[in-house]
Scaffold this motif. Sequence first.
Motif, short mmCIF file in Angstrom:
data_model
loop_
_atom_site.label_atom_id
_atom_site.label_comp_id
_atom_site.label_asym_id
_atom_site.label_seq_id
_atom_site.Cartn_x
_atom_site.Cartn_y
_atom_site.Cartn_z
N LYS A 165 38.47 36.17 24.92
CA LYS A 165 37.30 36.76 25.50
C LYS A 165 36.85 36.08 26.78
O LYS A 165 36.39 36.85 27.66
CB LYS A 165 36.31 36.70 24.30
N ILE A 168 39.05 37.12 29.48
CA ILE A 168 38.65 38.45 29.99
C ILE A 168 37.20 38.63 30.67
O ILE A 168 37.10 39.27 31.82
CB ILE A 168 38.60 39.47 28.69
N ARG A 172 36.85 39.62 34.21
CA ARG A 172 35.58 40.94 34.49
C ARG A 172 34.67 40.52 35.51
O ARG A 172 34.38 40.89 36.42
CB ARG A 172 34.95 41.09 33.12
N GLN A 175 36.66 40.23 38.69
CA GLN A 175 36.72 41.90 39.37
C GLN A 175 35.20 42.41 39.70
O GLN A 175 35.14 43.05 40.78
CB GLN A 175 37.32 42.57 38.27
N VAL A 178 34.66 41.19 42.83
CA VAL A 178 35.46 41.92 43.83
C VAL A 178 34.64 43.21 43.98
O VAL A 178 34.30 43.63 45.19
CB VAL A 178 36.88 42.19 43.32
N GLN A 749 41.29 33.94 42.92
CA GLN A 749 40.51 33.87 41.89
C GLN A 749 40.83 35.13 40.81
O GLN A 749 41.06 34.80 39.64
CB GLN A 749 38.87 34.33 42.19
N VAL A 750 40.91 36.30 41.33
CA VAL A 750 41.36 37.34 40.31
C VAL A 750 42.70 37.30 39.85
O VAL A 750 42.96 37.32 38.73
CB VAL A 750 41.17 38.76 41.27
N LEU A 754 43.46 37.09 36.10
CA LEU A 754 44.71 37.60 35.44
C LEU A 754 45.47 37.04 34.59
O LEU A 754 45.76 37.37 33.48
CB LEU A 754 45.12 38.73 36.66
N ARG A 757 44.02 35.48 31.69
CA ARG A 757 44.07 36.64 30.81
C ARG A 757 45.13 36.86 29.86
O ARG A 757 45.25 36.76 28.76
CB ARG A 757 43.27 37.83 31.48
#
Lengths: 1157, 434
Positions: A165, A168, A172, A175, A178, A749-750, A754, A757
């Motif tokens: 969680k 994620i 989130r 994102q 972003v 970062q993403v 990812l 996650r």
Amino acid sequence: MTRDPICFEEIQIVQAPGFETGGFSVDDLCSGINVVHGPNAAGKTTLAESLEWLCWPETADERASLVGQLSLNGEDWRVEVDNGRTSYQRDGQEANGPSLPPADQRDRYRLSLHDLLQRDNNNESFAEIIERESAGGYDLSAAYDELRYSDSPSRANRNVVQNAKGAIQELREAQNDVSELRQEQNELSRLRGELEAARQAQERSELLEQAIDYAQARNQLEQAESRLDEFPDILDQVDGDEIERVRSLEDNIDEWTDKKDEAEETKTDAQERLDEADLPEEGLPTGRIDHLKELRDDLDSAEDRKRDLQGDLADAQRQRETARDDIPLDVDTGDLVDLEPVTWKTVSKFAREAEELQSERETREAVQRLLEDGEHPEPDLPTLQRASQSLEEWLAASVSTESNDGSEAFRIAVFSAVSLASTGIALGLLVHPLLFSILLVGAGIFWYGLRARSQSKDGGDSREPHRKSFEKTGLNPPAGWTEDEVRSRLIGLYDAIAAHKLAERRSEWRDSLATDSDTLEQKEQDLEETRAKLQDQLGAAPDASDVELAVISKRVLDWQEAHDEVEGIQESIETVDDQIETAREELQAKLDPYSYDDVERSGEATEAIRNLENREQQREAAQRDLDQATETIQEATEKIGALADERDEIFAALDLDSDDHERLEELCEQVEAYESAAEDVREANIRANTEAEELESYPGFEPDLKKQEIADLREDLREAERTAEDFDDLQSRIADIKAEIRQAKSDDQVETALAERDRALDDLKDQLEDDCAAMVGDVLVDHVQEATMETSRPDVFERAREILTTITRGRYRLDFDEAEAEFRAFDESKQKGLALDELSSGTRVQVLLAVRIAFVEQQEQGVQIPLLLDETLANTDDRRAKTIIESTIELARNGRQVFYFTAQGDEVAKWTAALESTNSVNHEIIDLATVRDVDDSVHIPDLDSIESFTPKSPSPDGHDHSSYGDELKVDSFNPHRGVGTAHLWYVVDDVETLHQLLELGIEHWGQLNNLLQWGNGDLSSVDSEQVTVVEENAAALNEFVDAWKVGRGEPVDREVLEASGAVSSNFIDEVSKLAESVNGDGRQIVEALHNEISGFYSSKANELETYLEENEYIELRETLDQGQIRARVIERYVDEGISRDEAKDRTENLLSRINKN
Amino acid sequence: MMEDALELLYTGDLHLGRHPSRIPDDLDGPELSPKAVWLSTVQEAIDRDVDAVVIAGDIVDQENRYFEAYGAFEDGIAQLDEAGIPVVVVAGNHDFDALPDMVDNLDSDTLQFLGREGQWERWTLEQDGEPVAHFDGWSFSAEHVYESPLEEYELPETDDAPQIGVLHADLDSRGSRYAPVLSSELRDTPADAWLLGHIHSPGIQIDSRPLALYSGSPQPLDPGEQQAHGPWTITIPKNGEVRAEQIPLASVRYDQVSVDVSEVDDPQEATSVISEEIKEHVRSELDTRSLELSLVRVHLTGRTDAHSTLVDQHRSMERDLGFREGSVSVRIESIDVDTRPAIDLEDLAEGDNAAAYLANLLLEIENGDTRESYGNVVDDSLAAVRQAHSANAYNPLRRETELGDPDGTDAIEHLEQQARVLLDTLLSQKGGNA
């Protein structure tokens, strides 16, 4: 397996602990249920123990002495236990004891309430045995534990879930960052637009500020103009000094007026003086006085001349007389007068020449003599000159001291000079012309006198020095130092000086005589000739010498000359008299107009002239004064006029009455303010113009701006500033966004999120796999257990389950927890499994009774041992007592002898009532008080009927299914609680059958289902077809429950709420109530906590929500709608072998029943 | 290489912004990112001075298709631009929306984005004014394209220069949502080569003219993408066959190694056997020039007494097994325990105890028929699996991944595994195996 029971018929307690001195006997024991009652210490326990000891004598108290009569396998047995010794008789024959269960199992047969309610009893050993034996020797439970199987998803490793969680969430967030940045990027063009707008607004602000400045300047100008307008217009022509000027002018006027007045006075005075002068207005003619003075001078000089002439006349007359006397001829005067002058001229000339020649000769001789005896007289000339000078100065000093000039010396000098001159002339004429040079001496004396006079002017005031000076000369002093004497001496000195001079001349002459001797002869000849002629002419004797001739001639000539002079003087006197007269007349004539009479003498004339002159001067002064005064008056008048004009002009220029000083002053006083106001206007105007120019110089200038009001401009400005104030923010925002974009482009970062996650989800997948394994393992173990239980589980468990189902009318099913190796009870009506300690004490007693009895039945080998129930009903309620009694009756019905010991009268009553209603079981009520013949027997109340234990169901007569449900007041069906909790009304279509089942004490489907599976024939009376229908309905209802549960978490109750830790004790009651009201719906509870329960922290609600989600109380799946549920129920009916149409009908019925309640 | 041959560097499915999965935390770093491999690819193109670079779609990953991916792509394009190397790109299903934006925002003269809006587009590479290659490209205009892009399009035929088709498509996968294209369609075109994107595993699909191949992702992204990865050089001689050669630039490699542990009795022994096998694999299989991390999936087979222990301990073995081989770190991606207990099921099946039950169950599973006797067990297992799957704890999995609904096969798989383990465990209770 059926076994014969032991049946005690009689017991004799000879001796036992507590009954050492004598026991008691109980006979008439029945093979069924023996209810033994009596007060405490009546011997109940002793009787019970005695029964035990008789079965297992090795356990008997050594002090006990007992005898028991019992039957077994149709044989009569006698057992004696006496102080540790045991003996048996079978049908009267000594025998070994019967084969009974081991003594260590004796407690299985003794069921005291106390024991049953003890937790730490040896039920667990029952359970272990059951478990192990049921698995065929394998320890499934241990394997289960070892393999960490579980019937539900693992909650052990929440970190994995939380990590997932979290990962994620982080993704989130990354994102979202972003997305936000995307939005910001998309906003860039807008921001740039806004930035441009802000920039323009900045410019606009500056423009508006300038416009405001201009407007303010304009307003100030207007105000200034307005203030200026308040002043009279005329003020622009007022200098402010007008009043001063007027005053000054008026002061001047006053001054001039004063001057004028003064002049007027002067004028009057002058006029008076003029009058007083009494002269013509124009005054004396120019030069009159001078003229008068000239005339007077003429008169005066004429008079003087007349006097002189008169003196001269007298002199001349005396001289003429003298001359007449000198003439040796006797002739008349007239003759003398008539003598020819020419002849005289010639005689004169002859005489003169003869004289001259004689003179010359004599002179020459004299000179010769002179020159020959010529020696310089003493003293020397310089001494004489010094002495003369000293005397002159002395005289001069005396003159000066006598307020007289040096004329005394002068006069002496003149006198001496004249004398000398006369002498010189005479000598020259008479002696020799050279003697005329004596004139030079005379001239020198004159000069000396003249100098003495001039020097005397400068002379000192004392004669003494001069006297001394003289004395120093060594000359003879005057006879006395008086003026006359000095003067006389001075003359002597002059003579001496003249002698010196003469001596000098003599010397000179001597020189010249020598040269002239030649010419002298010639001259004598010439003279002779002339002499002759003269003698003739004169008639003089021819012997008269030349000198006589010459003297006579000379004397005649002198007389004639004197006579001529007298004549001339007389004529001159006449002329002078004429002149005097003329002058007097002229004077008189001239003075006459001025009132002067009889001016005879020049003195009078002088007096008159002086007077006239005075008058003229007076007149002139007066006239001057008059003129001046007049002029002053004129000037003053003009000045006053001019000043007044000037003043009037001032007033006139300001359009004021000339005397309106007040107004003028007022105006002047206002001038400063006015000029200040005007200056203000000018300045304001300049400023307005400057501001206007400034404003117009702005690129964004619009003409309208100049017309706008400040308020509007300010509003615009505020608006523009509001827009403009964002400039920096926008700029930095844009820069930030660009920087963020740059940063984001180089960021990972993403990508990292990812990866994290995915990693976390991989872990979660692993956990899911583990969960699947554990749960499949759980299923597998269940099935293994079930399969092996079915085949090899000990009969004891099956029997216990059967007994429990039976004695609870299907309400409870006995379960066995393989994992925990313990018994559990499943409440069919609540569809809930319960551990023993979760059961009510009554149910617990039932369960343990069932287990005990089953064990007793199954485990005991050989014979059935009597059950000893010791106050099992104590402190129980009626219902529980009933179930126990009924359970016990069930056991007794199977042939086992039962003893029930109690000290409670009501229990006896209950037993009695129950037993009497049951005909199939023998029973005996034994009163120990009676047996022992004691007084305090237990009081047995008179219970109406034990029938009241069994509720009566309402009759179905006249009811259809629906109305019967109403009659029964059926509870609403809660799918959460499972299909087993459904009232039979829901699943039993036929009301008769329903009534029948209810009469049997079966109320819920769970009970019925339990009984159908495990019951022992109680349902034989029920229509099997109806039972099938009920089972079909129950399956359909079960399907309904399954479908309904989709998307609905497990119900939340107080217990769950407490376990969550999110609900404090302050709120637990309220929230529990809430949970009940929403049927335990976790989602609704959380929502209500957020919205309805005041004071409940949102964070706690979130915590609860998380807990409920994690623990499946909130399910995230969507619930099924009615249609989906209906379809599933229909399918289920179809699966049960029912036609689709009928299935639909029955589904409708079923659902309508559910919905109804 | 022939001097007059056209040389292209070809790649695709970069998925910039995505990171290879299952990389152990301690070894992870930016050098394992596809961005790093992309920049290596760019450097390779510059070093080789290729005539053009071709990228067949999915340049960026859908989940991270903006700045991060953009930045790396931009850097690479700038370098290529500077080197004067033109780049031909088409959009794939992942970057159908992002790529056009990126291209529009990039100030690059040499970047050729073909097939915008799903319209075929041709760009001709010229040298000295002469065409040297024609590139025909088509791009995704939406995430899903159900029709073949070639269905209603005929590639124009030209003979002045080679023709290269660039396409992101799902080859020979009828019904695919990702531009399903058939090999036959490609064969029917006059292209000399089809450079395809979409499938991450590299491979030549058509080995005859026209050559058709998937470049695969230059960096493998998950354990399914095994073997060597990297861009390809495509050499097109004036006369002759088109040649394709992979350059293994990937820094990560996934592989699977099967290890038979029949002979081992305990996990320790198994560990050393596995370790040996992997080392052998690394030594023999791996090109370690660019490789930094080798992730191996171990498939254990054989009948062994250690079955239950292996099942029990495979996770810790996954974690513990790891070493370096040269410059390459080698780690176990996962251990798939597919061993069997050393049990004679037939023998055990006799009887009515638990072991017999399990033995019978396993026999039936092996026989592929469980319904008759064990239908309930399978059903309940499936229910249990489903229950596990539907547990709230796995909501993240359901939401974030395409977690399939478990079916009977899954249930039987689990059941079989657990039956083996349980049987093994029960038997061990009796101090020995039956």
